[in-house]
Design an enzyme around this catalytic site. Structure first.
Site, mmCIF file in Angstrom:
data_model
loop_
_atom_site.group_PDB
_atom_site.id
_atom_site.type_symbol
_atom_site.label_atom_id
_atom_site.label_comp_id
_atom_site.label_asym_id
_atom_site.label_seq_id
_atom_site.Cartn_x
_atom_site.Cartn_y
_atom_site.Cartn_z
ATOM 1 N N CYS A 83 0.879 -1.279 -0.048
ATOM 2 C CA CYS A 83 0.063 0.437 0.117
ATOM 3 C C CYS A 83 0.874 1.066 -0.306
ATOM 4 O O CYS A 83 1.669 1.338 0.501
ATOM 5 C CB CYS A 83 -0.545 0.234 1.166
ATOM 6 S SG CYS A 83 -1.907 1.399 1.190
ATOM 7 N N CYS B 92 -5.032 5.909 -4.573
ATOM 8 C CA CYS B 92 -4.327 4.436 -4.255
ATOM 9 C C CYS B 92 -2.844 4.853 -4.707
ATOM 10 O O CYS B 92 -2.180 5.170 -5.821
ATOM 11 C CB CYS B 92 -4.583 3.864 -5.466
ATOM 12 S SG CYS B 92 -3.992 2.169 -5.157
#
Length: 291
Positions: free
Chosen positions: A75, A230
């Site tokens: 992430c 993201c």
């Protein structure tokens, strides 16, 4: 059990950060789901966990759980928040650290302007390593890369989209769209995420090219749904755009939650991502011991 946490966000991608450097809380998949729940828990796109160094030359271990409770490999926005957290909490005095994730080693660097740059490592193009099963698919060739057809079926209606596939420690499928505002992200996102060609599911990116140094991006994240930003998806989109011959080597990525700057020199060079990392609040939550 009573669990201390810090809520953080990076370009609107929000996280619950847990410090397990002094011992593990022993959380289950259901605990992670509850923490991420915006009605019954704290609320977050992902849960980030800080653990001690697992090996020489590594400063920390970094675990990521999606809102559905599943552990994932990477992430990017979370990596920036991770670096800010360990520095703010006095867990390190370093501006640059090496962090082990399930997807490999990353290197976040705190900058004087308050932003964080993360060396996300080199992108992975080998289909088996993404992983992506191209059996029976005939790709289109564009620039240095291939775009793969995915047949999507919803309520009896079929359409085919063409995606570039890449791993940034986690799998991404990126398609170029005319306008991200009208792109069918919430319709196609889950269909792409669960497409049979991706045995571990996939993050679905929808990229609008503004010019060679500027894109707009929406991402439907695996196990979470659409998020405001993201980081690994921004890296994947820029890599895809460069390989397709559409982008230069440094690109500003505009998301609903803010702007990230992504640089990639090509070939086996690492992808560098720069963006904000902001603490929101600290707190404690009571979780059921058995869940």
């Amino acid at each position: 059990m009573r669990i201390p946490f810090t809520k953080m966000q990076g370009a609107g991608n929000d996280f619950v950060v847990l410090d397990e450097t002094q011992g593990r809380f022993g959380l289950s998949t259901a605990h992670y789901r509850l923490l991420a729940d915006r009605h019954f828990g704290v609320g977050a796109d992902q849960i980030l966990t800080v653990r001690p160094s697992p090996a020489p030359g590594i400063d920390f271990e970094y675990l990521i759980h999606n809102a559905d409770g599943a552990e994932v490999e990477q992430c990017g926005n979370g990596a920036r928040c991770f670096a800010r957290f360990v520095r703010d909490q006095g867990l390190t005095a370093k501006d640059a650290i090496r962090v082990q994730t399930r997807g490999g080693v990353i290197e976040p660097q705190l900058n004087p302007d308050g932003r964080v740059t993360v060396n996300m490592g080199a992108p992975v193009f080998e289909l088996a390593e993404i992983p992506f099963d191209a059996t029976g698919l005939q790709p289109q060739t564009s620039g240095l890369w291939k775009k793969w057809p995915l047949a999507l079926v919803d309520s009896g209606h079929a359409t085919t989209v063409y995606v570039a596939v890449v791993s940034m420690g986690n799998p991404h499928a990126v398609q170029v769209v005319d306008d991200v505002d009208t792109a069918p992200v919430r319709l196609q996102g889950p269909l792409i995420e669960h497409h049979a060609s991706f045995p571990k599911r996939v993050n679905a990116g929808f990229m609008q090219i503004v010019d060679r140094s500027h894109i707009r991006l929406r991402v439907y994240e695996r196990g979470t749904g659409e998020t405001l930003a993201c980081g690994s998806g921004a890296c994947a989109a820029v890599v895809a755009g460069i390989r397709l011959g559409l982008l230069d080597d440094t690109v500003h990525v505009q998301t609903h939650g803010g702007t990230l700057t992504i640089s990639w020199a090509g070939a086996a060079a690492p992808v560098l991502m720069t963006g904000p990392a902001t603490p929101v609040f600290h707190g404690e939550i009571n979780l059921p011991d058995n869940l």
